[in-house]
Motif scaffolding. Structure first.
Motif, PDB file in Angstrom:
ATOM      1  N   GLN A 171      -6.150   2.212   5.033  1.00  9.43           N
ATOM      2  CA  GLN A 171      -5.219   2.707   6.035  1.00  9.43           C
ATOM      3  C   GLN A 171      -4.796   1.582   6.975  1.00  9.43           C
ATOM      4  OE1 GLN A 171      -4.026   6.092   6.207  1.00  9.43           O
ATOM      5  NE2 GLN A 171      -2.537   5.000   7.463  1.00  9.43           N
ATOM      6  N   ASN A 172      -5.754   0.763   7.385  1.00 12.08           N
ATOM      7  CA  ASN A 172      -5.454  -0.381   8.246  1.00 12.08           C
ATOM      8  C   ASN A 172      -4.533  -1.373   7.542  1.00 12.08           C
ATOM      9  OD1 ASN A 172      -7.652   0.952   9.438  1.00 12.08           O
ATOM     10  ND2 ASN A 172      -8.314  -0.902  10.495  1.00 12.08           N
ATOM     11  N   LEU A 173      -4.806  -1.569   6.257  1.00 13.95           N
ATOM     12  CA  LEU A 173      -3.986  -2.499   5.491  1.00 13.95           C
ATOM     13  C   LEU A 173      -2.558  -1.985   5.379  1.00 13.95           C
ATOM     14  CD1 LEU A 173      -3.551  -4.975   3.711  1.00 13.95           C
ATOM     15  CD2 LEU A 173      -4.495  -3.682   1.779  1.00 13.95           C
ATOM     16  N   LEU A 174      -2.403  -0.695   5.080  1.00 14.77           N
ATOM     17  CA  LEU A 174      -1.068  -0.112   4.964  1.00 14.77           C
ATOM     18  C   LEU A 174      -0.319  -0.211   6.287  1.00 14.77           C
ATOM     19  CD1 LEU A 174       0.984   1.351   3.198  1.00 14.77           C
ATOM     20  CD2 LEU A 174      -0.049   3.516   3.915  1.00 14.77           C
TER      21      LEU A 174
ATOM     22  N   LEU B 152       3.757  -8.603   0.854  1.00 20.58           N
ATOM     23  CA  LEU B 152       2.421  -8.019   1.021  1.00 20.58           C
ATOM     24  C   LEU B 152       2.340  -6.662   0.335  1.00 20.58           C
ATOM     25  CD1 LEU B 152       1.346  -8.807   4.705  1.00 20.58           C
ATOM     26  CD2 LEU B 152       0.424  -9.756   2.579  1.00 20.58           C
ATOM     27  N   LEU B 153       3.416  -5.898   0.387  1.00 21.14           N
ATOM     28  CA  LEU B 153       3.431  -4.587  -0.254  1.00 21.14           C
ATOM     29  C   LEU B 153       3.255  -4.725  -1.761  1.00 21.14           C
ATOM     30  CD1 LEU B 153       3.765  -1.545   0.060  1.00 21.14           C
ATOM     31  CD2 LEU B 153       6.234  -1.868  -0.171  1.00 21.14           C
ATOM     32  N   GLU B 154       3.997  -5.662  -2.356  1.00 20.84           N
ATOM     33  CA  GLU B 154       3.883  -5.891  -3.795  1.00 20.84           C
ATOM     34  C   GLU B 154       2.502  -6.451  -4.159  1.00 20.84           C
ATOM     35  OE1 GLU B 154       7.118  -8.465  -4.617  1.00 20.84           O
ATOM     36  OE2 GLU B 154       8.651  -6.911  -4.509  1.00 20.84           O
ATOM     37  N   LYS B 155       1.974  -7.299  -3.278  1.00 22.81           N
ATOM     38  CA  LYS B 155       0.672  -7.918  -3.519  1.00 22.81           C
ATOM     39  C   LYS B 155      -0.436  -6.873  -3.634  1.00 22.81           C
ATOM     40  CE  LYS B 155      -2.515 -11.257  -1.365  1.00 22.81           C
ATOM     41  NZ  LYS B 155      -2.714 -12.170  -0.202  1.00 22.81           N
ATOM     42  N   HIS B 156      -0.338  -5.817  -2.820  1.00 19.63           N
ATOM     43  CA  HIS B 156      -1.401  -4.808  -2.788  1.00 19.63           C
ATOM     44  C   HIS B 156      -0.963  -3.461  -3.363  1.00 19.63           C
ATOM     45  CE1 HIS B 156      -4.088  -7.377  -0.433  1.00 19.63           C
ATOM     46  NE2 HIS B 156      -3.059  -7.706   0.311  1.00 19.63           N
ATOM     47  N   GLU B 157       0.173  -3.458  -4.043  1.00 18.22           N
ATOM     48  CA  GLU B 157       0.709  -2.204  -4.564  1.00 18.22           C
ATOM     49  C   GLU B 157      -0.263  -1.512  -5.514  1.00 18.22           C
ATOM     50  OE1 GLU B 157       4.684  -0.520  -6.906  1.00 18.22           O
ATOM     51  OE2 GLU B 157       4.379  -2.682  -6.618  1.00 18.22           O
ATOM     52  N   GLU B 158      -0.911  -2.289  -6.362  1.00 11.89           N
ATOM     53  CA  GLU B 158      -1.818  -1.709  -7.351  1.00 11.89           C
ATOM     54  C   GLU B 158      -2.997  -1.001  -6.688  1.00 11.89           C
ATOM     55  OE1 GLU B 158      -4.561  -3.180 -11.150  1.00 11.89           O
ATOM     56  OE2 GLU B 158      -2.853  -4.403 -10.472  1.00 11.89           O
ATOM     57  N   GLU B 159      -3.450  -1.539  -5.538  1.00 10.42           N
ATOM     58  CA  GLU B 159      -4.576  -0.935  -4.832  1.00 10.42           C
ATOM     59  C   GLU B 159      -4.126   0.231  -3.975  1.00 10.42           C
ATOM     60  OE1 GLU B 159      -5.090  -4.712  -3.009  1.00 10.42           O
ATOM     61  OE2 GLU B 159      -7.098  -4.998  -3.862  1.00 10.42           O
ATOM     62  N   LEU B 160      -2.956   0.087  -3.335  1.00 12.06           N
ATOM     63  CA  LEU B 160      -2.498   1.095  -2.380  1.00 12.06           C
ATOM     64  C   LEU B 160      -1.809   2.277  -3.071  1.00 12.06           C
ATOM     65  CD1 LEU B 160      -1.069  -1.230   0.439  1.00 12.06           C
ATOM     66  CD2 LEU B 160      -3.218   0.069   0.470  1.00 12.06           C
ATOM     67  N   GLY B 161      -1.135   2.004  -4.196  1.00  9.57           N
ATOM     68  CA  GLY B 161      -0.364   3.042  -4.864  1.00  9.57           C
ATOM     69  C   GLY B 161      -1.137   4.334  -5.113  1.00  9.57           C
ATOM     70  N   PRO B 162      -2.303   4.258  -5.759  1.00  8.58           N
ATOM     71  CA  PRO B 162      -3.067   5.478  -6.068  1.00  8.58           C
ATOM     72  C   PRO B 162      -3.587   6.175  -4.800  1.00  8.58           C
ATOM     73  CG  PRO B 162      -3.771   3.659  -7.465  1.00  8.58           C
ATOM     74  CD  PRO B 162      -2.916   3.076  -6.380  1.00  8.58           C
TER      75      PRO B 162
END
Length: 225
Positions: free
Chosen positions: A199-202, A213-223
């Motif tokens: 949540q903090n990262l988002l 940054l969004l693309e960098k962490h998309e795989e982790e944040l998407g689900p």
């Protein structure tokens, strides 16, 4: 005889290639001793711009003549106020596993070199390594906190080390300091991800507006979102 004359020319002798060649070609202790006398004479000139080279060559000659570790340290200690000599002394103490002496000199050097952040950061990293080797956990923890919060971090290496030596109940407070520190801003997204603080990262990505940054962490944040 020609090489001996070159050796007596301080300016030419300070050329490292020339000095190394002279020592390698003339292995006789008598010649090395002659060179040592020449270097000592040049070292008397405190304004010599080649002082770093002089100190290095003096140490090379001492080793060539079979000087003990303590004799080498004693020579370097006699030039304590000269940065290059202190750096050589620190490295020699570490290589000889004289950890207590190395730690003491590094702590002193941090104060003496306080005006140069690059030097002090190097001293910090060496102290961290020595505290690890000697099992000085409290000192290690304090040095890690200082280094992480005061000097720019390129990765999570030292933060992970700090977490390993920090009681669980104290980590939350340190974690917040790490997130807010200027020294960690280039890797704070990696830190939040490693801590599972999604949540903090988002929120940080939304605030920054960075599609990278969004693309960098998309795989982790998407689900998760």
């Amino acid at each position: 005889r020609g090489l001996r004359q070159i050796a007596r020319d301080t300016e030419q002798f300070m050329e490292s290639d020339t000095a190394d060649a002279l020592v390698n070609i003339f292995e006789e202790p008598e010649f090395a001793q002659e060179l040592l006398v020449e270097v000592d004479a040049a070292l008397q000139n405190t304004e010599d711009v080649n002082r770093d080279c002089l100190i290095s060559h003096r140490l090379t000659l001492m080793k060539h003549l079979g000087a003990s570790c303590q004799e080498q340290i004693s020579f370097l200690r006699s030039h304590f106020n000269h940065l290059h000599a202190r750096q050589l002394q620190i490295d020699l103490l570490i290589s000889e596993e004289l950890h207590d002496e190395a730690i003491s000199l590094l702590k002193t050097s941090k104060d003496m070199d306080a005006a140069n952040r690059y030097l002090v950061s190097n001293h910090c990293r060496k102290l961290i390594l020595l505290y690890q080797k000697t099992g000085q956990i409290q000192e290690l923890r304090e040095e890690l906190i200082h280094y992480i919060l005061c000097y720019e971090q390129k990765d999570l290496e030292y933060i992970r080390q700090l977490k390993d030596v920090t009681p669980t109940e104290e980590w939350a407070g340190l974690s917040l300091k790490i997130q807010l520190s200027k020294s960690t801003q280039s890797i704070v997204d990696q830190f939040l991800a490693s801590e599972g603080m999604w949540q903090n990262l988002l929120q940080r990505i939304e605030f920054s507006g960075s599609t990278f940054l969004l693309e960098k962490h998309e795989e982790e944040l998407g689900p998760r979102f």
